[in-house]
Design an enzyme around this catalytic site. Structure first.
Site, PDB file in Angstrom:
ATOM      1  CB  ALA A  69     -76.973  36.780 -17.888  1.00  0.00           C
ATOM      2  CG  LEU A  70     -82.466  39.447 -16.309  1.00  0.00           C
ATOM      3  CD1 LEU A  70     -83.446  40.571 -15.979  1.00  0.00           C
ATOM      4  CD2 LEU A  70     -82.553  38.342 -15.273  1.00  0.00           C
ATOM      5  CG  HIS A  71     -82.914  33.479 -20.130  1.00  0.00           C
ATOM      6  ND1 HIS A  71     -84.041  32.848 -19.634  1.00  0.00           N
ATOM      7  CD2 HIS A  71     -81.868  32.991 -19.405  1.00  0.00           C
ATOM      8  CE1 HIS A  71     -83.691  32.018 -18.680  1.00  0.00           C
ATOM      9  NE2 HIS A  71     -82.380  32.089 -18.498  1.00  0.00           N
ATOM     10  N   GLY A 102     -86.944  33.147 -20.000  1.00  0.00           N
ATOM     11  CA  GLY A 102     -87.321  32.321 -18.847  1.00  0.00           C
ATOM     12  C   GLY A 102     -87.484  33.192 -17.602  1.00  0.00           C
ATOM     13  CG  HIS A 103     -84.056  35.149 -15.872  1.00  0.00           C
ATOM     14  ND1 HIS A 103     -83.043  35.114 -16.795  1.00  0.00           N
ATOM     15  CD2 HIS A 103     -83.594  34.465 -14.786  1.00  0.00           C
ATOM     16  CE1 HIS A 103     -82.009  34.444 -16.294  1.00  0.00           C
ATOM     17  NE2 HIS A 103     -82.317  34.030 -15.079  1.00  0.00           N
ATOM     18  N   GLY A 105     -88.047  29.084 -11.090  1.00  0.00           N
ATOM     19  CA  GLY A 105     -88.235  28.259 -12.277  1.00  0.00           C
ATOM     20  C   GLY A 105     -87.980  26.788 -11.986  1.00  0.00           C
ATOM     21  CD  GLN A 121     -82.324  27.865  -7.375  1.00  0.00           C
ATOM     22  OE1 GLN A 121     -81.110  27.973  -7.349  1.00  0.00           O
ATOM     23  NE2 GLN A 121     -83.081  28.628  -8.151  1.00  0.00           N
ATOM     24  CB  SER A 179     -77.494  33.092 -17.697  1.00  0.00           C
ATOM     25  OG  SER A 179     -78.689  33.512 -17.092  1.00  0.00           O
ATOM     26  NE  ARG A 180     -73.267  27.685 -15.715  1.00  0.00           N
ATOM     27  CZ  ARG A 180     -73.805  27.762 -14.512  1.00  0.00           C
ATOM     28  NH1 ARG A 180     -75.092  27.614 -14.369  1.00  0.00           N
ATOM     29  NH2 ARG A 180     -73.055  27.982 -13.454  1.00  0.00           N
TER      30      ARG A 180
HETATM   31  P1  AMP Z   1     -80.766  32.290 -12.274  1.00  0.00           P
HETATM   32  O1  AMP Z   1     -80.542  33.676 -12.766  1.00  0.00           O
HETATM   33  O2  AMP Z   1     -80.164  31.237 -13.144  1.00  0.00           O
HETATM   34  O3  AMP Z   1     -80.462  32.114 -10.818  1.00  0.00           O
HETATM   35  O4  AMP Z   1     -82.334  32.037 -12.402  1.00  0.00           O
HETATM   36  C1  AMP Z   1     -83.260  32.873 -11.730  1.00  0.00           C
HETATM   37  C2  AMP Z   1     -84.603  32.189 -11.738  1.00  0.00           C
HETATM   38  O5  AMP Z   1     -85.022  31.990 -13.098  1.00  0.00           O
HETATM   39  C3  AMP Z   1     -84.549  30.796 -11.088  1.00  0.00           C
HETATM   40  O6  AMP Z   1     -85.713  30.603 -10.315  1.00  0.00           O
HETATM   41  C4  AMP Z   1     -84.504  29.885 -12.281  1.00  0.00           C
HETATM   42  O7  AMP Z   1     -85.009  28.589 -12.020  1.00  0.00           O
HETATM   43  C5  AMP Z   1     -85.389  30.632 -13.258  1.00  0.00           C
HETATM   44  N1  AMP Z   1     -85.116  30.194 -14.635  1.00  0.00           N
HETATM   45  C6  AMP Z   1     -83.904  30.009 -15.218  1.00  0.00           C
HETATM   46  N2  AMP Z   1     -84.044  29.537 -16.469  1.00  0.00           N
HETATM   47  C7  AMP Z   1     -85.378  29.415 -16.680  1.00  0.00           C
HETATM   48  C8  AMP Z   1     -86.174  28.968 -17.786  1.00  0.00           C
HETATM   49  N3  AMP Z   1     -85.622  28.538 -18.912  1.00  0.00           N
HETATM   50  N4  AMP Z   1     -87.521  28.987 -17.665  1.00  0.00           N
HETATM   51  C9  AMP Z   1     -88.104  29.407 -16.493  1.00  0.00           C
HETATM   52  N5  AMP Z   1     -87.413  29.845 -15.429  1.00  0.00           N
HETATM   53  C10 AMP Z   1     -86.072  29.840 -15.512  1.00  0.00           C
END
Ligand code: AMP
Length: 277
Positions: free
Chosen positions: A29-31, A33-34, A146, A152, A185-186
């Site tokens: 569910a990439l955005h 930030g990812h 992130g 984490q 993603s939420r």
């Molecule tokens: P997730 O898919 O939520 O497990 O996130 C994957 C990676 O993306 C993790 O290292 C998160 O900390 C990072 N991440 C999530 N949201 C953001 C954001 N808004 N900005 C930067 N990195 C992010």
């Protein structure tokens, strides 16, 4: 860009690569930030691998796991546009088919008793297990996480240090929407009304940063809690200012401090943080 779903096929492919491998583990569910992590990896490595795996082990709440967005085709398009080289998107059977796993005994330590650790029993152990497994499969030189998930990052740092894993970690800044809401993603699950209330969390974090030097910590925390709760859509889990390295209470204003927040906004759990000095 190549998609792998099987561990052995990915390993075989990676074994033929001589350049440096940068790795970005995600749950999809990439955005943006990812994607900022993908771009950072691209700029520092010959090959970027992104994993997409919604890890059941790190969800203490079955409903949350069920509702977690899964958007592989859309994620693939975004990753291709951002020049990711390899996507690893296994299913849970593929990842957990071998059940003897030494890292199951990994000691999360104090992190498991604080904030996310105490509110989400088993979460960090689940994260440690999957990240260790993924590192073992991908064998990256560099891995990117992130700071949005502050604890984490601390956990991964401990994992790599304790197990002496040969990977260099990079903890990257949180990307935000223009009104300050941390991308997540939420966020897609927020109703229109809740979305309008969402910037309050960042307002509180900024208030904490602006007042950290001059006001006492309890009064800052109280202001922030009431600022969130004056909006009826919020239920607060925690808003605390703590030592950025130990997550323990601050005793001296010279310590590096971080404000940590977790709240339900209209039923959607949001977390955020800001280093204050
Ligand atoms: P997730 O898919 O939520 O497990 O996130 C994957 C990676 O993306 C993790 O290292 C998160 O900390 C990072 N991440 C999530 N949201 C953001 C954001 N808004 N900005 C930067 N990195 C992010």
């Amino acid at each position: 860009m190549i998609l792998f779903k099987q561990i052995e096929a990915l390993k075989k492919h990676l074994a033929q690569i001589s350049g440096s491998i940068g790795f970005v583990p995600t749950m999809g569910a990439l955005h943006e930030g990812h994607l900022s992590l993908i771009e950072k990896s691209n700029s520092e490595n010959d090959i970027t691998v992104c994993s997409i795996f919604v890890n059941p082990l790190q969800f203490n709440n079955k409903e949350d796991l069920k509702k977690y967005p899964r958007t592989l085709p859309q994620d693939m398009t975004l990753l291709k546009e951002h020049n990711c080289d390899i996507v690893f998107a296994p299913n849970a059977e593929e990842i957990y088919k071998v059940d003897s796993d030494s890292v199951l005994d990994f000691n999360v330590g104090l992190l498991d008793t604080l904030f996310e650790g105490s509110l989400r029993p088993g979460h960090f152990k689940g994260v440690a297990i999957i990240v260790n497994k993924l590192f073992d499969i991908v064998k990256p030189k560099h891995a990117y996480f992130g700071l949005k998930d502050y604890q984490q990052c601390m956990l991964i740092d401990k994992l790599v240090t304790d197990l002496k894993l040969p990977v260099q970690l990079h903890f990257c800044p949180t990307l935000r929407e223009s009104d300050g809401l941390a991308m997540s993603s939420r966020n897609a699950r927020l109703s229109e009304l809740a979305r309008q209330s969402a910037p309050r969390i960042y307002e509180c974090l900024n208030y904490a940063k602006a007042n950290y030097r001059t006001k006492n910590i309890t009064s800052i925390e109280e202001w922030c809690k009431s600022h969130l709760l004056e909006d009826a859509l919020y239920t607060l889990e925690y808003f605390n200012i703590v030592n950025a390295e130990t997550l323990m209470p601050i005793e001296n204003s010279k310590e590096k401090a971080v404000a940590l927040c977790a709240a339900f906004l209209d039923g959607v759990r949001l977390i955020d943080n800001l280093v204050l000095n």
